[in-house]
Scaffold this motif. Structure first.
Motif, PDB file in Angstrom:
ATOM      1  N   LEU A   4      13.527   4.814  15.020  1.00 50.03           N
ATOM      2  CA  LEU A   4      14.052   3.813  15.950  1.00 50.03           C
ATOM      3  C   LEU A   4      15.371   4.274  16.559  1.00 50.03           C
ATOM      4  O   LEU A   4      15.606   4.116  17.767  1.00 50.03           O
ATOM      5  CB  LEU A   4      14.250   2.475  15.233  1.00 50.03           C
ATOM      6  CG  LEU A   4      12.987   1.679  14.882  1.00 50.03           C
ATOM      7  CD1 LEU A   4      13.351   0.475  14.015  1.00 50.03           C
ATOM      8  CD2 LEU A   4      12.270   1.221  16.150  1.00 50.03           C
ATOM      9  N   LEU A  57      17.136  -3.208  16.509  1.00 47.08           N
ATOM     10  CA  LEU A  57      16.042  -3.217  15.541  1.00 47.08           C
ATOM     11  C   LEU A  57      16.376  -2.404  14.297  1.00 47.08           C
ATOM     12  O   LEU A  57      15.818  -2.663  13.202  1.00 47.08           O
ATOM     13  CB  LEU A  57      14.767  -2.667  16.177  1.00 47.08           C
ATOM     14  CG  LEU A  57      14.143  -3.475  17.329  1.00 47.08           C
ATOM     15  CD1 LEU A  57      12.836  -2.835  17.776  1.00 47.08           C
ATOM     16  CD2 LEU A  57      13.901  -4.911  16.905  1.00 47.08           C
ATOM     17  N   GLU A  61      15.604  -6.242  10.876  1.00 50.11           N
ATOM     18  CA  GLU A  61      14.236  -5.854  10.561  1.00 50.11           C
ATOM     19  C   GLU A  61      13.205  -6.870  11.054  1.00 50.11           C
ATOM     20  O   GLU A  61      12.107  -6.502  11.494  1.00 50.11           O
ATOM     21  CB  GLU A  61      14.100  -5.669   9.053  1.00 50.11           C
ATOM     22  CG  GLU A  61      12.763  -5.092   8.610  1.00 50.11           C
ATOM     23  CD  GLU A  61      12.738  -4.791   7.127  1.00 50.11           C
ATOM     24  OE1 GLU A  61      11.629  -4.542   6.615  1.00 50.11           O
ATOM     25  OE2 GLU A  61      13.810  -4.801   6.487  1.00 50.11           O
ATOM     26  N   ARG A  64      11.437  -6.454  14.423  1.00 51.88           N
ATOM     27  CA  ARG A  64      10.639  -5.259  14.708  1.00 51.88           C
ATOM     28  C   ARG A  64       9.214  -5.594  15.109  1.00 51.88           C
ATOM     29  O   ARG A  64       8.598  -4.882  15.918  1.00 51.88           O
ATOM     30  CB  ARG A  64      10.645  -4.329  13.502  1.00 51.88           C
ATOM     31  CG  ARG A  64      12.031  -3.736  13.223  1.00 51.88           C
ATOM     32  CD  ARG A  64      12.047  -2.881  11.974  1.00 51.88           C
ATOM     33  NE  ARG A  64      13.426  -2.494  11.632  1.00 51.88           N
ATOM     34  CZ  ARG A  64      13.766  -1.859  10.517  1.00 51.88           C
ATOM     35  NH1 ARG A  64      12.830  -1.522   9.615  1.00 51.88           N
ATOM     36  NH2 ARG A  64      15.033  -1.570  10.289  1.00 51.88           N
ATOM     37  N   LYS A  67       8.738  -6.021  18.831  1.00 53.62           N
ATOM     38  CA  LYS A  67       9.195  -4.909  19.669  1.00 53.62           C
ATOM     39  C   LYS A  67       8.389  -4.762  20.948  1.00 53.62           C
ATOM     40  O   LYS A  67       8.950  -4.714  22.050  1.00 53.62           O
ATOM     41  CB  LYS A  67       9.133  -3.604  18.861  1.00 53.62           C
ATOM     42  CG  LYS A  67       9.494  -2.362  19.673  1.00 53.62           C
ATOM     43  CD  LYS A  67       9.313  -1.091  18.849  1.00 53.62           C
ATOM     44  CE  LYS A  67       9.532   0.152  19.716  1.00 53.62           C
ATOM     45  NZ  LYS A  67       9.275   1.395  18.953  1.00 53.62           N
TER      46      LYS A  67
END
Length: 400
Positions: A4, A57, A61, A64, A67
């Protein structure tokens, strides 16, 4: 997490490269390639927001799983901005004057920073500007006026000097066809010499500084100052005599974000409609308070002109000039401050002429006296304007 972070960094680098490329194309190429610059700017902006979101992100968490959806919304938002900008661009509702006149963006903000106190052309040059409706073509003298060299000694000539903005300079016609030079032709039997001291974009504050320091020693017998609605907005944006700095410069720096304004018409709309910026990129200049302050500054300039003229034996005439934007269905609505300026001139016993009545008499055909796109007078308009001034000077009884 590392993946990420790497994705965020790569997007950030791509965004910086694209935005930097947009900035270079727009600013270093003299505001050319605006559409390409806008595309690069929007893609870079989308990547920048994506980089920021992906960076978050790394630490949040629970986001995510969203996303893909969030990245899709970011891209969709910038696509909508692009479509909106394209539609606004095609309609031309956010075009500035130069884009309507000749199709090119000309920085009104950058021209406001002067390296002297005088709003003039670059001396001893040739100025040419091809516009959609006409060609502006002038030889510039050593002072910076689109006028022939002026001999200091006038001999037995009767000198009439006209000072103002582009309507005095005669933008839209040749040098010889300007209303200033047409008056000289009509008064040939009086041995009249006219001096055209009009400069496009100028205003009464700059004009007084120019006259006081550069022009009064030519000893005009009559000085004609023209004022229109653009003078009110210009002075509202530029301020009064405080614009002149002790180091010999004048004006103010353009904002660093002008390249975005030049590129993106959607951004222009937000600035104008929501944040009250004008096309000089100055905030709040169209408020009644700011416009009233501008009128007061212009009255101060008129007073200075009058005092200097009286001291040197020069007859002074102020002309209030109508713009096509002030007409609706042939009816004229005075520009902000016009009535007040007329009352002020009358109370101070200053010679003045309001030409708006002359044009209003043309009724719904008044539009035939202006260029439709450029909005300056055309040949008929300048002839009508100049004839009104000619008759006023005749009535003043100053010609010898």
């Amino acid at each position: 997490m590392r993946k990420l972070l790497l994705s965020s960094v790569l997007r950030f680098v791509e965004a910086v490269v694209l935005i930097a490329a947009s900035y270079f194309l727009v600013t270093r190429m003299n505001f050319s390639y605006l559409f390409v610059g806008n595309v690069l700017l929007l893609i870079g902006g989308a990547l920048l927001f994506e980089a920021l979101f992906i960076f978050l992100l790394v630490f949040i968490e629970k986001w995510r799983e969203k996303k893909r959806a969030v990245l899709g919304r970011i891209r969709a938002t910038f696509i909508v901005i692009f479509v909106a900008d394209t539609m606004i661009r095609l309609t031309g509702v956010m075009n500035i004057y130069s884009e309507n006149a000749d199709g090119n963006y000309f920085s009104l903000a950058q021209q406001e920073k002067l390296d002297s106190w005088y709003w003039v052309h670059t001396p001893n040059t040739h100025v040419t500007n091809k516009r959609k409706e006409f060609l502006f073509d002038r030889e510039v003298n050593s002072i910076g006026l689109s006028e022939k060299e002026i001999q200091e000694e006038k001999g037995d000539k009767f000198r009439i000097m006209a000072i103002g903005d582009s309507f005095t300079e005669g933008v839209g016609l040749s040098y010889k066809e300007s209303w200033v030079k047409q008056m000289e032709k009509r008064w040939k039997h009086y041995n009249v010499q006219t001096i055209n001291a009009g400069i496009g974009g100028s205003d009464p504050i700059y004009e007084f500084a120019l006259y006081r320091d550069k022009l009064r020693h030519f000893k005009p017998d009559v000085l004609v100052l023209t004022i229109n609605s653009s003078d009110i907005t210009d002075v509202s944006s530029r301020g009064g005599f405080e614009r002149f700095h002790a180091d010999g410069t004048a004006g103010k720096e353009s904002p660093k974000w002008e390249w975005i304004y030049a590129s993106n018409h959607f951004f222009r709309m937000i600035l104008h409609r929501l944040f009250d910026y004008d096309t000089n990129l100055v905030k709040g200049t169209k408020s009644d308070e700011s416009m009233q302050t501008a009128v007061n500054h212009i009255k101060e300039a008129i007073s200075k002109f009058q005092q200097l003229s009286a001291k040197e034996g020069t007859e002074f005439l102020v002309v209030l000039q109508p713009a096509i934007q002030n007409f609706k269905n042939g009816k004229y609505s005075p520009f902000f401050g016009q009535t007040e300026l007329g009352s002020y001139l009358k109370s101070q016993k200053i010679n003045y002429l309001d030409v708006s009545n002359t044009f209003e008499k043309k009724g719904t055909s008044v539009g035939n006296y202006y260029y439709p796109l450029d909005t300056h007078f055309n040949k008929k308009g300048y002839a009508l304007f100049g004839n009104a001034i000619y008759e006023k000077v005749e009535k003043m009884g100053v010609l010898k």
